[in-house]
Write a protein that holds these residues in place. Structure first.
Motif, PDB file in Angstrom:
ATOM      1  N   ALA A  34       0.843  -1.198   0.000  1.00 34.48           N
ATOM      2  CA  ALA A  34       0.000   0.000   0.000  1.00 34.48           C
ATOM      3  C   ALA A  34       0.879   1.250   0.000  1.00 34.48           C
ATOM      4  N   LEU A 131      -9.557  -4.950   5.046  1.00 36.91           N
ATOM      5  CA  LEU A 131     -10.102  -5.236   3.719  1.00 36.91           C
ATOM      6  C   LEU A 131     -11.389  -6.048   3.782  1.00 36.91           C
ATOM      7  N   VAL A 134     -14.429  -3.880   3.973  1.00 39.77           N
ATOM      8  CA  VAL A 134     -14.664  -2.870   2.936  1.00 39.77           C
ATOM      9  C   VAL A 134     -15.738  -3.378   1.983  1.00 39.77           C
ATOM     10  N   VAL A 137     -16.099  -3.874  -3.025  1.00 39.21           N
ATOM     11  CA  VAL A 137     -14.908  -4.297  -3.756  1.00 39.21           C
ATOM     12  C   VAL A 137     -15.334  -5.214  -4.891  1.00 39.21           C
ATOM     13  N   LEU A 224      -4.546  -5.703  -5.305  1.00 35.75           N
ATOM     14  CA  LEU A 224      -4.593  -4.306  -4.873  1.00 35.75           C
ATOM     15  C   LEU A 224      -3.803  -3.398  -5.804  1.00 35.75           C
ATOM     16  N   VAL A 229      -4.833   2.327  -2.283  1.00 38.15           N
ATOM     17  CA  VAL A 229      -4.885   1.760  -0.931  1.00 38.15           C
ATOM     18  C   VAL A 229      -3.794   2.433  -0.099  1.00 38.15           C
ATOM     19  N   TYR A 264      -9.224   3.304   1.978  1.00 36.17           N
ATOM     20  CA  TYR A 264      -9.598   2.654   0.716  1.00 36.17           C
ATOM     21  C   TYR A 264     -10.526   3.595  -0.050  1.00 36.17           C
ATOM     22  N   PRO A 267     -12.874   1.586  -3.544  1.00 41.84           N
ATOM     23  CA  PRO A 267     -13.066   0.149  -3.309  1.00 41.84           C
ATOM     24  C   PRO A 267     -13.218  -0.672  -4.588  1.00 41.84           C
ATOM     25  N   ILE A 270     -10.243  -2.477  -5.920  1.00 41.61           N
ATOM     26  CA  ILE A 270      -9.716  -3.628  -5.153  1.00 41.61           C
ATOM     27  C   ILE A 270     -10.459  -4.882  -5.591  1.00 41.61           C
TER      28      ILE A 270
END
Length: 277
Positions: A34, A131, A134, A137, A224, A229, A264, A267, A270
């Motif tokens: 990240a 994650l 979240v 995604v 990712l 991120v 994030y 999203p 991802i």
């Protein structure tokens, strides 16, 4: 940043980065995959572009049409992660850098494991949002077992559809092993995964590096884009020493604390690749 034990010259404020921050950054997969932001603030605001500003072909001399971007924000509040170890007074007071490094490495490994557990999981507060928590995604279903690299090619394509480029995949060691054992064809000993010439022990999937962490849920591989991120690190990292609670045993408690949060802002960029069974 200070030390509380007189004479503990082996760990001083100018060594905090080398003892805690740098080893955590090296040992935590989250820090590697990240974008790291370092701040003095208790909260960090990450801008979210929900809709880009408009653009159009325009004749020379004509006014350019005005169409504002639609912006939002994500607020990241770093939470405290801390480790505590007890060492002898002789070790704490030893001026040999190797002694201090041993203490720091132990704390850093513990903190790095907690950072990755929070980043790849969904731990309860006060841990930051990971994650697994979240929403929205992108997802790809890979079937009951890893058979080929098609799900990862689909993940790359989904990220590209969202305007992003995957820069890493992260998997549990068991899934990384299963993927590494895939062969190009039946009867072949040539692995399906490629190798990273800069890191011989690392594998790549369609050119994207594969990172391994036991914090990733088995049966899940995260794709990712590094620029979407964020790991937010507050600067107030501390290493504190105290002999108060261990006066009778002539020992010293060494405590390392740092504050970390995750962001994030996009999203949909991802991708979560999962097995069905």
């Amino acid at each position: 940043m200070f030390t509380t034990a007189p004479g503990a010259g082996g760990i001083t404020p100018d060594q905090y980065a080398a003892l805690i921050v740098q080893p955590v950054q090296a040992g935590s997969v989250a820090f590697q995959i990240a974008t790291q932001l370092t701040t003095d603030a208790t909260r960090t605001h990450l801008p979210i572009v929900q809709e880009d500003a408009g653009a159009a072909w325009t004749r020379e001399g004509d006014e350019i049409p005005v169409e504002d971007a639609t912006l939002g924000e994500e607020i990241v509040t770093p939470a405290k992660v801390a480790g505590l170890t007890v060492v002898s007074s002789e070790l704490a007071e030893d001026s040999n850098p190797q002694a201090a490094q041993i203490v720091g490495d132990g704390l850093a490994r513990s903190i790095a494991r907690q950072v990755d557990a929070a980043f790849f999981g969904s731990l309860p507060a006060p841990a930051p949002r990971g994650l697994e928590a979240v929403s929205s995604v992108s997802t790809v279903t890979a079937g009951k077992k890893w058979a080929n690299l098609d799900p990862f090619l689909e993940a790359i394509a989904q990220a590209e559809t969202a305007g992003a480029t995957l820069t890493s995949f992260s998997a549990h060691p068991s899934d990384a092993l299963a993927l590494a054992q895939l062969k190009e064809q039946t009867g072949s000993n040539r692995p399906l995964l490629g190798s990273d010439p800069t890191t011989p022990t690392r594998r790549v999937i369609a050119g994207v590096p594969l990172h391994v962490s036991s914090a990733v849920t088995p049966g899940t591989v995260w794709g990712l884009p590094k620029d979407r991120v964020f790991v937010v690190l507050r600067r107030d990292v501390k290493v504190d020493l105290s002999a108060d609670a261990y006066f009778q045993s002539d020992q010293v408690a060494v405590r390392g604390t740092m504050r970390v949060g995750f962001g994030y802002p996009h999203p949909a960029a991802i991708t979560k690749v999962t097995l069905t069974g």
